[in-house]
Design a protein around this motif. Sequence first.
Motif, mmCIF file in Angstrom:
data_model
loop_
_atom_site.group_PDB
_atom_site.id
_atom_site.type_symbol
_atom_site.label_atom_id
_atom_site.label_comp_id
_atom_site.label_asym_id
_atom_site.label_seq_id
_atom_site.Cartn_x
_atom_site.Cartn_y
_atom_site.Cartn_z
ATOM 1 N N UNK A 135 10.199 -1.310 -21.968
ATOM 2 C CA UNK A 135 9.333 -1.120 -20.802
ATOM 3 C C UNK A 135 9.214 -2.373 -19.932
ATOM 4 N N UNK A 136 9.293 -3.552 -20.547
ATOM 5 C CA UNK A 136 9.237 -4.793 -19.762
ATOM 6 C C UNK A 136 10.474 -4.941 -18.882
ATOM 7 N N UNK A 137 11.615 -4.542 -19.385
ATOM 8 C CA UNK A 137 12.842 -4.556 -18.575
ATOM 9 C C UNK A 137 12.693 -3.579 -17.417
ATOM 10 N N UNK A 138 12.101 -2.417 -17.710
ATOM 11 C CA UNK A 138 11.817 -1.453 -16.634
ATOM 12 C C UNK A 138 10.898 -2.085 -15.596
ATOM 13 N N UNK A 139 9.835 -2.753 -16.073
ATOM 14 C CA UNK A 139 8.900 -3.381 -15.143
ATOM 15 C C UNK A 139 9.594 -4.429 -14.296
ATOM 16 N N UNK A 140 10.423 -5.256 -14.916
ATOM 17 C CA UNK A 140 11.117 -6.302 -14.171
ATOM 18 C C UNK A 140 11.988 -5.689 -13.079
ATOM 19 N N UNK A 141 12.688 -4.627 -13.424
ATOM 20 C CA UNK A 141 13.517 -3.942 -12.428
ATOM 21 C C UNK A 141 12.661 -3.395 -11.292
ATOM 22 N N UNK A 142 11.519 -2.808 -11.659
ATOM 23 C CA UNK A 142 10.616 -2.273 -10.631
ATOM 24 C C UNK A 142 9.985 -3.395 -9.808
ATOM 25 N N UNK A 143 9.655 -4.510 -10.459
ATOM 26 C CA UNK A 143 9.030 -5.632 -9.748
ATOM 27 C C UNK A 143 9.970 -6.205 -8.701
ATOM 28 N N UNK A 144 11.247 -6.256 -9.020
ATOM 29 C CA UNK A 144 12.231 -6.764 -8.063
ATOM 30 C C UNK A 144 12.224 -5.897 -6.809
ATOM 31 N N UNK A 145 11.968 -4.600 -6.989
ATOM 32 C CA UNK A 145 11.911 -3.691 -5.854
ATOM 33 C C UNK A 145 10.531 -3.684 -5.197
ATOM 34 N N UNK A 146 9.455 -3.613 -6.007
ATOM 35 C CA UNK A 146 8.119 -3.403 -5.465
ATOM 36 C C UNK A 146 7.453 -4.648 -4.890
ATOM 37 N N UNK A 147 7.719 -5.831 -5.417
ATOM 38 C CA UNK A 147 7.054 -7.037 -4.898
ATOM 39 C C UNK A 147 7.348 -7.235 -3.412
ATOM 40 N N UNK A 148 8.608 -7.220 -2.992
ATOM 41 C CA UNK A 148 8.855 -7.356 -1.545
ATOM 42 C C UNK A 148 8.288 -6.173 -0.752
ATOM 43 N N UNK A 149 8.333 -4.983 -1.339
ATOM 44 C CA UNK A 149 7.801 -3.798 -0.658
ATOM 45 C C UNK A 149 6.294 -3.925 -0.454
ATOM 46 N N UNK A 150 5.566 -4.380 -1.496
ATOM 47 C CA UNK A 150 4.115 -4.577 -1.382
ATOM 48 C C UNK A 150 3.776 -5.637 -0.339
ATOM 49 N N UNK A 151 4.527 -6.713 -0.319
ATOM 50 C CA UNK A 151 4.290 -7.767 0.669
ATOM 51 C C UNK A 151 4.558 -7.248 2.079
ATOM 52 N N UNK A 152 5.614 -6.444 2.226
ATOM 53 C CA UNK A 152 5.912 -5.845 3.530
ATOM 54 C C UNK A 152 4.758 -4.965 3.997
ATOM 55 N N UNK A 153 4.256 -4.084 3.111
ATOM 56 C CA UNK A 153 3.132 -3.228 3.476
ATOM 57 C C UNK A 153 1.891 -4.056 3.813
ATOM 58 N N UNK A 154 1.668 -5.127 3.057
ATOM 59 C CA UNK A 154 0.507 -5.981 3.305
ATOM 60 C C UNK A 154 0.589 -6.656 4.670
ATOM 61 N N UNK A 155 1.785 -6.974 5.098
ATOM 62 C CA UNK A 155 1.953 -7.662 6.383
ATOM 63 C C UNK A 155 1.893 -6.704 7.571
ATOM 64 N N UNK A 156 2.348 -5.478 7.406
ATOM 65 C CA UNK A 156 2.427 -4.586 8.565
ATOM 66 C C UNK A 156 1.290 -3.562 8.645
ATOM 67 N N UNK A 157 0.541 -3.370 7.544
ATOM 68 C CA UNK A 157 -0.513 -2.358 7.549
ATOM 69 C C UNK A 157 -1.889 -2.973 7.311
ATOM 70 N N UNK A 158 -2.856 -2.553 8.104
ATOM 71 C CA UNK A 158 -4.246 -2.929 7.839
ATOM 72 C C UNK A 158 -4.765 -2.015 6.734
ATOM 73 N N UNK A 159 -5.912 -2.346 6.093
ATOM 74 C CA UNK A 159 -6.426 -1.457 5.038
ATOM 75 C C UNK A 159 -6.611 -0.011 5.491
ATOM 76 N N UNK A 160 -7.072 0.221 6.715
ATOM 77 C CA UNK A 160 -7.244 1.611 7.172
ATOM 78 C C UNK A 160 -5.896 2.284 7.395
ATOM 79 N N UNK A 161 -4.918 1.545 7.913
ATOM 80 C CA UNK A 161 -3.580 2.119 8.075
ATOM 81 C C UNK A 161 -2.941 2.396 6.716
#
Length: 195
Positions: A135-161
């Motif tokens: 499961x940790x290997x799964x998480x690492x694979x997902x983190x490589x994908x989700x960390x930049x995605x989360x940062x992108x959403x944080x930069x382009x979307x306000x909490x209401x958006x």
Amino acid sequence: MTSLAILIGTIIGTILVKFISPSDLGRLDAFSLILLGLIQGVAIGISLGIFQWLGIKSYIPSIYWILATSFGYILANVLPNIWSNFAIYKLGANQIEIAIQSTLITPICYIIFGIIQSRALSKYVKKSWKWIAVPSICWLSLAIWFAPLNILFARILTPSEYGKFAVAIAFLRFISSALVLGIVPSVALCLLRKK
């Protein structure tokens, strides 16, 4: 089986949330987002446990796999999301900080997930402790994908958006998760040796 389970669990979870709270899903508050994540997580976790067990029951007949997988999935995938939504909407925390905190909380949850599943495997395979890393290997694979995605959403979307797009974002995360959570454990199960 894993991809199908996550897809079916996501659909069931979405239907349940819509049935329980028929308000417009595009205007969710913090509690509704947490409820959505929890209901979808439970639906996916149970579906994942059942579907995976159907695929491996000739090798691992114990239904404990269903319980272990369901609980582990809920812990590893729902807890960080609940924390993120709560912190963003109730604590007013910075979304980038929350993305980083979630990325730090998640590996701990996945290690616990691995321990729970390795206990379910211990009766049937040699050196089941090796499964703790899967499961940790799964998480690492997902983190490589989700960390930049989360940062992108944080930069382009306000909490209401963010609330307006919560369902679409959750769907994207679940579909991506389905691929990783299907392929990595399948390969790992094939490498384990029966007792």
